[in-house]
Write a protein that holds these residues in place. Structure first.
Motif, short mmCIF file in Angstrom:
data_model
loop_
_atom_site.label_atom_id
_atom_site.label_comp_id
_atom_site.label_asym_id
_atom_site.label_seq_id
_atom_site.Cartn_x
_atom_site.Cartn_y
_atom_site.Cartn_z
N LEU A 63 0.85 -1.19 0.00
CA LEU A 63 0.00 0.00 0.00
C LEU A 63 0.88 1.24 0.00
CD1 LEU A 63 -2.83 1.40 0.53
CD2 LEU A 63 -2.22 1.26 2.96
N THR A 64 0.60 2.16 -0.91
CA THR A 64 1.24 3.47 -0.88
C THR A 64 0.15 4.47 -0.53
OG1 THR A 64 2.87 2.84 -2.54
CG2 THR A 64 2.57 5.20 -2.14
N SER A 65 0.27 5.02 0.68
CA SER A 65 -0.70 5.99 1.17
C SER A 65 0.03 7.30 1.43
CB SER A 65 -1.37 5.47 2.45
OG SER A 65 -0.40 5.22 3.45
N GLY A 71 2.22 14.13 5.00
CA GLY A 71 1.84 14.34 3.61
C GLY A 71 2.76 13.62 2.63
N ARG A 72 3.70 12.84 3.15
CA ARG A 72 4.66 12.13 2.30
C ARG A 72 4.16 10.73 1.98
NH1 ARG A 72 10.19 13.16 5.50
NH2 ARG A 72 11.22 13.36 3.50
N PRO A 73 4.60 10.18 0.85
CA PRO A 73 4.20 8.80 0.51
C PRO A 73 4.75 7.81 1.53
CG PRO A 73 5.28 9.89 -1.36
CD PRO A 73 5.44 10.79 -0.17
N ARG A 74 3.91 6.85 1.92
CA ARG A 74 4.29 5.80 2.86
C ARG A 74 3.96 4.45 2.25
NH1 ARG A 74 7.63 8.67 5.65
NH2 ARG A 74 6.70 10.30 6.89
N ARG A 75 4.97 3.58 2.15
CA ARG A 75 4.78 2.25 1.55
C ARG A 75 4.74 1.20 2.66
NH1 ARG A 75 5.54 1.57 -3.71
NH2 ARG A 75 6.69 -0.37 -3.54
N THR A 76 3.67 0.42 2.66
CA THR A 76 3.46 -0.57 3.71
C THR A 76 3.04 -1.90 3.09
OG1 THR A 76 2.62 1.24 5.10
CG2 THR A 76 2.26 -1.02 5.87
N PRO A 77 3.84 -2.96 3.25
CA PRO A 77 3.41 -4.28 2.80
C PRO A 77 2.33 -4.82 3.74
CG PRO A 77 5.79 -4.22 3.29
CD PRO A 77 5.20 -2.96 3.78
N PRO A 112 -7.94 8.98 1.80
CA PRO A 112 -8.41 7.69 1.29
C PRO A 112 -7.95 7.33 -0.13
CG PRO A 112 -10.22 9.26 1.40
CD PRO A 112 -9.04 9.93 2.01
N HIS A 113 -7.42 8.29 -0.88
CA HIS A 113 -6.92 7.97 -2.22
C HIS A 113 -5.48 7.47 -2.07
CE1 HIS A 113 -10.45 9.59 -4.08
NE2 HIS A 113 -10.33 10.67 -3.32
N ALA A 114 -5.24 6.27 -2.58
CA ALA A 114 -3.94 5.62 -2.41
C ALA A 114 -3.68 4.76 -3.64
CB ALA A 114 -3.98 4.76 -1.13
N SER A 115 -2.67 3.92 -3.53
CA SER A 115 -2.43 2.94 -4.59
C SER A 115 -1.89 1.67 -3.94
CB SER A 115 -1.46 3.47 -5.64
OG SER A 115 -0.18 3.65 -5.10
N ILE A 116 -2.03 0.57 -4.66
CA ILE A 116 -1.43 -0.68 -4.22
C ILE A 116 -0.59 -1.23 -5.35
CG2 ILE A 116 -3.20 -1.27 -2.52
CD1 ILE A 116 -4.37 -3.23 -4.63
N SER A 117 0.42 -1.96 -4.96
CA SER A 117 1.23 -2.71 -5.92
C SER A 117 0.91 -4.17 -5.67
CB SER A 117 2.71 -2.43 -5.69
OG SER A 117 3.49 -3.26 -6.52
N ARG A 118 0.47 -4.84 -6.73
CA ARG A 118 0.11 -6.25 -6.62
C ARG A 118 0.62 -6.97 -7.85
NH1 ARG A 118 -3.26 -10.50 -6.42
NH2 ARG A 118 -4.33 -11.12 -4.61
#
Length: 174
Positions: A63-65, A71-77, A112-118
């Motif tokens: 998840l990149t939120s 306000g910075r991008p945060r990547r969480t598996p 709530p707008h984010a992205s996922i890498s799958r």
């Protein structure tokens, strides 16, 4: 399925039950939050998003939120439960049964707008916190999907947050 396939399936089921038992322990909750995400992030980055080690046991996404405060991008598996119709994913803020809500849940509540890498694909998503009857129905599905969630909930006084991610239209992110 032949005899060899049946043996493999039995072995995989036994391994899964063992992993579920171990993941429900307090010792696992103490160690896993420091080891599992770091390993997932490193391998995910090295394989350009194609491999997520924890997804060998449970489906997973990165998840990149947007940070709620920074306000910075945060990547969480994260482990996820893909919805059967293929239209979304369920994320559980279990924090391995530790007391506080995980930071990524605060991020999704604020942004709530984010992205996922799958599986190497980046997918824009919109997150929605589930509440009431909708949460209860999904929670029952989650317990069938990964029974240790019940142990995690018993350990904490907070209600574990559950989010539904749905695909968002592609376009510029705010």
């Amino acid at each position: 399925m032949g005899a060899a396939g049946a043996v493999r399936a039995k072995g995989a089921a036994a391994v899964l039950r063992c992993v579920q038992r171990v993941s429900a322990t307090r010792a696992f909750a103490g160690v896993a939050p420091h080891v599992v995400p770091a390993l997932d992030r490193a391998v995910h980055r090295l394989t350009r998003g194609r491999v997520l080690p924890s997804a060998r046991l449970l489906p997973g996404v990165v998840l990149t939120s947007t940070g709620a405060r920074s306000g910075r991008p945060r990547r969480t598996p994260l482990a996820c439960m893909p919805e059967p119709d293929g239209g979304g994913w369920i994320l559980v803020g279990s924090n391995f049964g530790r007391p506080g809500h995980p930071a990524w849940t605060h991020n999704l509540l604020a942004h709530p707008h984010a992205s996922i890498s799958r599986r190497g694909e980046d997918i824009p998503v919109t997150a929605r916190l589930l509440t009431g009857g909708e949460r209860a129905a999904v929670w029952r599905e989650l317990l069938a999907f990964w029974p240790p969630y019940a142990v995690y909930q018993e350990r904490v006084e907070r209600e574990i947050r559950v989010f539904r991610l749905t695909r968002a239209p592609r376009g510029p992110r705010l």
